[in-house]
Design a protein around this motif. Structure first.
Motif, PDB file in Angstrom:
ATOM      1  N   LEU A  61      63.142 126.299  62.791  1.00  0.00           N
ATOM      2  CA  LEU A  61      62.176 125.406  61.845  1.00  0.00           C
ATOM      3  C   LEU A  61      63.295 124.756  61.183  1.00  0.00           C
ATOM      4  N   LYS A  62      64.581 125.029  60.669  1.00  0.00           N
ATOM      5  CA  LYS A  62      65.385 124.269  60.166  1.00  0.00           C
ATOM      6  C   LYS A  62      65.750 122.864  60.759  1.00  0.00           C
ATOM      7  N   GLU A  63      65.866 123.208  62.123  1.00  0.00           N
ATOM      8  CA  GLU A  63      66.221 121.875  63.018  1.00  0.00           C
ATOM      9  C   GLU A  63      64.988 120.926  63.053  1.00  0.00           C
ATOM     10  N   ASN A  64      63.618 121.444  62.657  1.00  0.00           N
ATOM     11  CA  ASN A  64      62.542 120.665  62.612  1.00  0.00           C
ATOM     12  C   ASN A  64      62.157 120.244  61.192  1.00  0.00           C
ATOM     13  N   ASN A  65      62.968 120.596  60.282  1.00  0.00           N
ATOM     14  CA  ASN A  65      63.069 120.239  58.679  1.00  0.00           C
ATOM     15  C   ASN A  65      61.529 120.840  58.317  1.00  0.00           C
ATOM     16  N   ILE A  66      61.424 122.134  58.721  1.00  0.00           N
ATOM     17  CA  ILE A  66      60.233 122.905  58.162  1.00  0.00           C
ATOM     18  C   ILE A  66      60.703 124.020  57.029  1.00  0.00           C
ATOM     19  N   TYR A  67      60.217 124.060  55.833  1.00  0.00           N
ATOM     20  CA  TYR A  67      60.690 124.905  55.033  1.00  0.00           C
ATOM     21  C   TYR A  67      59.973 126.259  55.233  1.00  0.00           C
ATOM     22  N   PHE A  68      60.933 127.414  55.093  1.00  0.00           N
ATOM     23  CA  PHE A  68      60.379 128.817  55.256  1.00  0.00           C
ATOM     24  C   PHE A  68      61.000 129.597  54.153  1.00  0.00           C
ATOM     25  N   GLU A  69      60.316 130.668  54.130  1.00  0.00           N
ATOM     26  CA  GLU A  69      60.682 131.662  53.236  1.00  0.00           C
ATOM     27  C   GLU A  69      60.299 133.213  53.622  1.00  0.00           C
ATOM     28  N   GLU A  70      61.336 134.076  53.372  1.00  0.00           N
ATOM     29  CA  GLU A  70      60.923 135.391  53.535  1.00  0.00           C
ATOM     30  C   GLU A  70      60.218 135.854  52.069  1.00  0.00           C
ATOM     31  N   ALA A  71      58.864 136.261  52.300  1.00  0.00           N
ATOM     32  CA  ALA A  71      58.245 136.698  50.800  1.00  0.00           C
ATOM     33  C   ALA A  71      56.925 137.287  51.357  1.00  0.00           C
ATOM     34  N   CYS A  72      56.096 137.752  50.615  1.00  0.00           N
ATOM     35  CA  CYS A  72      54.979 138.676  50.847  1.00  0.00           C
ATOM     36  C   CYS A  72      53.908 137.581  49.985  1.00  0.00           C
ATOM     37  N   SER A  73      53.015 137.164  51.029  1.00  0.00           N
ATOM     38  CA  SER A  73      51.783 136.192  50.629  1.00  0.00           C
ATOM     39  C   SER A  73      51.015 136.745  49.416  1.00  0.00           C
ATOM     40  N   LEU A  74      50.685 138.147  49.590  1.00  0.00           N
ATOM     41  CA  LEU A  74      49.934 138.799  48.638  1.00  0.00           C
ATOM     42  C   LEU A  74      50.666 138.526  47.207  1.00  0.00           C
TER      43      LEU A  74
END
Length: 120
Positions: free
Chosen positions: A99-112
């Motif tokens: 994802l980093k290589e493709n410039n897409i932000y990510f996070e470890e989180a709980c959507s709820l």
């Protein structure tokens, strides 16, 4: 709402977190699309069993473990989401790098939790 969300790993089972999040997203006015292994509907949201090239996805919220995610790496990248949320149990450092290589932000989180605390 501007944050169109794809729930990847959606379940028809009412006791699953992916099912809860679909309900909460719809309840809060988000546009929701969903992909899962069994076709059906949750609060008016169709769960697709065939991958579609959804347009204008803001967020992908994952409900697939890291091993199952591998089959979807290219698909997720092709949707070019603004962010990917790795819910508890879906953490995947290998995919973080992609994802980093493709410039897409990510996070470890709980959507709820994010939805419940107005941080989504």
């Amino acid at each position: 709402m501007s944050k169109k969300t794809l729930v990847l790993g959606a379940s028809l089972k009412p006791n699953r977190y992916s099912n809860f999040v679909i309900k909460k997203l719809v309840n809060q006015g988000f546009e929701v699309v969903a992909f899962g292994l069994k076709e059906g509907e949750v609060v008016g949201v169709n769960i697709d069993v065939v991958l579609k090239q959804y347009k204008k996805i803001d967020t992908i919220t994952l409900y697939l473990n890291s091993k199952r995610q591998k089959d979807y790496y290219d698909y997720i990248i092709s949707l070019n989401p603004k962010r990917v949320i790795f819910n508890p149990g879906t953490e995947n450092p290998e995919f973080y790098s992609i994802l980093k290589e493709n410039n897409i932000y990510f996070e470890e989180a709980c959507s709820l939790v994010l939805l419940s605390t107005d941080q989504y």
